[in-house]
Design an enzyme around this catalytic site. Structure first.
Site, PDB file in Angstrom:
ATOM      1  CE  LYS A 201      -3.652   2.334   2.520  1.00  0.00           C
ATOM      2  NZ  LYS A 201      -4.674   2.197   3.543  1.00  0.00           N
ATOM      3  CE  LYS A 255      -6.182   1.579  -0.419  1.00  0.00           C
ATOM      4  NZ  LYS A 255      -6.613   1.483   0.953  1.00  0.00           N
TER       5      LYS A 255
HETATM    6  C1  PBG Z   1      -7.483   3.269   5.680  1.00  0.00           C
HETATM    7  C2  PBG Z   1      -7.781   3.118   4.244  1.00  0.00           C
HETATM    8  C3  PBG Z   1      -7.566   4.059   3.232  1.00  0.00           C
HETATM    9  C4  PBG Z   1      -8.108   3.511   2.081  1.00  0.00           C
HETATM   10  C5  PBG Z   1      -8.616   2.245   2.404  1.00  0.00           C
HETATM   11  N1  PBG Z   1      -8.386   2.006   3.750  1.00  0.00           N
HETATM   12  C6  PBG Z   1      -7.013   5.431   3.268  1.00  0.00           C
HETATM   13  C7  PBG Z   1      -5.687   5.689   3.809  1.00  0.00           C
HETATM   14  O1  PBG Z   1      -4.853   4.796   3.984  1.00  0.00           O
HETATM   15  O2  PBG Z   1      -5.456   6.853   4.095  1.00  0.00           O
HETATM   16  C8  PBG Z   1      -8.167   4.199   0.749  1.00  0.00           C
HETATM   17  C9  PBG Z   1      -9.201   3.726  -0.171  1.00  0.00           C
HETATM   18  C10 PBG Z   1      -9.513   4.623  -1.284  1.00  0.00           C
HETATM   19  O3  PBG Z   1      -8.914   5.700  -1.488  1.00  0.00           O
HETATM   20  O4  PBG Z   1     -10.446   4.270  -2.026  1.00  0.00           O
HETATM   21  N2  PBG Z   1      -6.368   2.670   6.184  1.00  0.00           N
END
Ligand code: PBG
Length: 328
Positions: A201, A255
């Site tokens: 991520k 992601k």
């Molecule tokens: C939280 C989380 C996030 C997303 C999914 N779970 C945001 C972040 O890490 O700040 C992002 C999903 C999206 O932008 O569609 N941990």
């Protein structure tokens, strides 16, 4: 590549001459089996609230959940992902609302799992919907403390499993959390609860609309760069995935999606584990705004999802899931 022949004997356009022929030779496809549909939930009754930065996506109160689940089942979408918008007064520095067995996610899980067994429910594991500073973990001197956070995430995961969650999805990027979560699930009789690790991520600029949707955008202090991955790196993703596999992950998530096709392919080529992709909120909003302004047509959605499949994704988390499902 050898023996490809040459023009004019060879004409690659021959196989493209008609739709039936293109269908015969197509190398990739998208089916509803590939879709995971994220749902935003909030407190209250009879609410379907538009999310300003994500046109066409809504926050729903729990009394609307069952009809959404039925819609997903009728469209043959295999899994839903739940994301809560926690009221501000329930947030604090440690995100303790994550451990409340009557929080939004727990209530939704109980409601869904009471009546519906044939659809998977996945829940995010991270503290950001619950902390007043918007970070995924517990701060110590303005730094997200890894090991303290992991203890909370283990408890959050166990609670979700107790409430009927099928797939635990840690999205926090703490080191070592997959192993600790697996150990605690196994010890407590949840051997078959799966773990979908957000192994790769990135600290991405494409999460903005999501943070708005769950209500952490304005509260977030600083950025998440000391735990989420640096988008200048690719080889580091191999180490992240290798570790999470060794700790017991059942699948891994990459992601965001479209800006990271190279990473999806890299992981797919190097590991046997199922690879999922998350087409995140910023990607959704860009495409959706393009469609609404008639810069793009609806087929751009299909193309973007096929790109993720072509790169190697087995399944895709996408806010387009319900919009695209009936066309597949
Ligand atoms: C939280 C989380 C996030 C997303 C999914 N779970 C945001 C972040 O890490 O700040 C992002 C999903 C999206 O932008 O569609 N941990």
């Amino acid at each position: 590549m050898k023996n490809i022949g040459s023009y004019p004997k060879v004409r690659l356009r021959r196989n493209r001459k008609a739709e039936w022929s293109r269908r015969l030779v197509s190398e990739n496809s998208l089916s509803t089996n590939d879709l995971i549909w994220p749902i935003f939930i909030k407190e209250g009754k009879n609410i379907k609230e538009p999310i300003k930065l994500m046109p066409g996506v809504y926050r729903y109160s729990l009394d609307k959940i069952e009809s959404l689940v039925e819609k997903a089942i009728s469209k043959k979408i295999p899994m839903l992902a739940l994301f809560p918008q926690t009221p501000n007064f329930k947030k604090n520095a440690r995100g303790t609302e994550a451990l409340n067995k009557n929080n939004l996610v727990c209530k939704a899980l109980k409601l869904i799992k009471k009546n519906y067994k044939d659809i998977g429910i996945m829940c995010d594991v991270a503290l950001d919907p619950y902390t007043d500073h918007g970070h995924d973990g517990i701060l110590k001197k303005n730094y997200v403390d890894n090991d303290e956070t992991v203890k909370m995430l283990v408890r959050q995961s166990l609670l979700q499993a107790e409430m009927g969650c099928d797939v635990i999805a840690p999205s926090d990027m703490m080191d070592g959390r997959i192993g600790e979560i697996r150990k605690s699930l196994d010890k407590n009789g949840y051997k078959l609860v799966q773990i979908l690790s957000y192994a790769v991520k990135y600290a991405s600029n494409f999460y903005g609309p999501f943070r708005d949707a769950v209500g952490s955008k304005n509260s977030l202090k600083g950025d998440k760069k000391n735990y989420q991955m640096d988008f200048r790196n690719s080889k580091e993703s191999l180490r992240e995935v290798a570790l999470d596999i060794s700790e017991g992950a059942d699948f891994v998530m990459i992601k965001p999606g479209l800006p990271y096709l190279d990473i999806i392919k890299l992981i797919k080529d190097n590991f046997k584990i199922p690879v999922f992709a998350y087409q995140v909120s910023g990607e959704y909003s860009l495409i959706m705004n393009g469609i609404n302004k008639k810069i793009l047509n609806d087929d751009a959605i299909y193309e973007s999802l096929i790109s993720l499949k072509r790169a190697g994704a087995s399944a895709i988390v996408t806010y387009f899931a319900d919009r695209i499902a009936h066309k597949l």
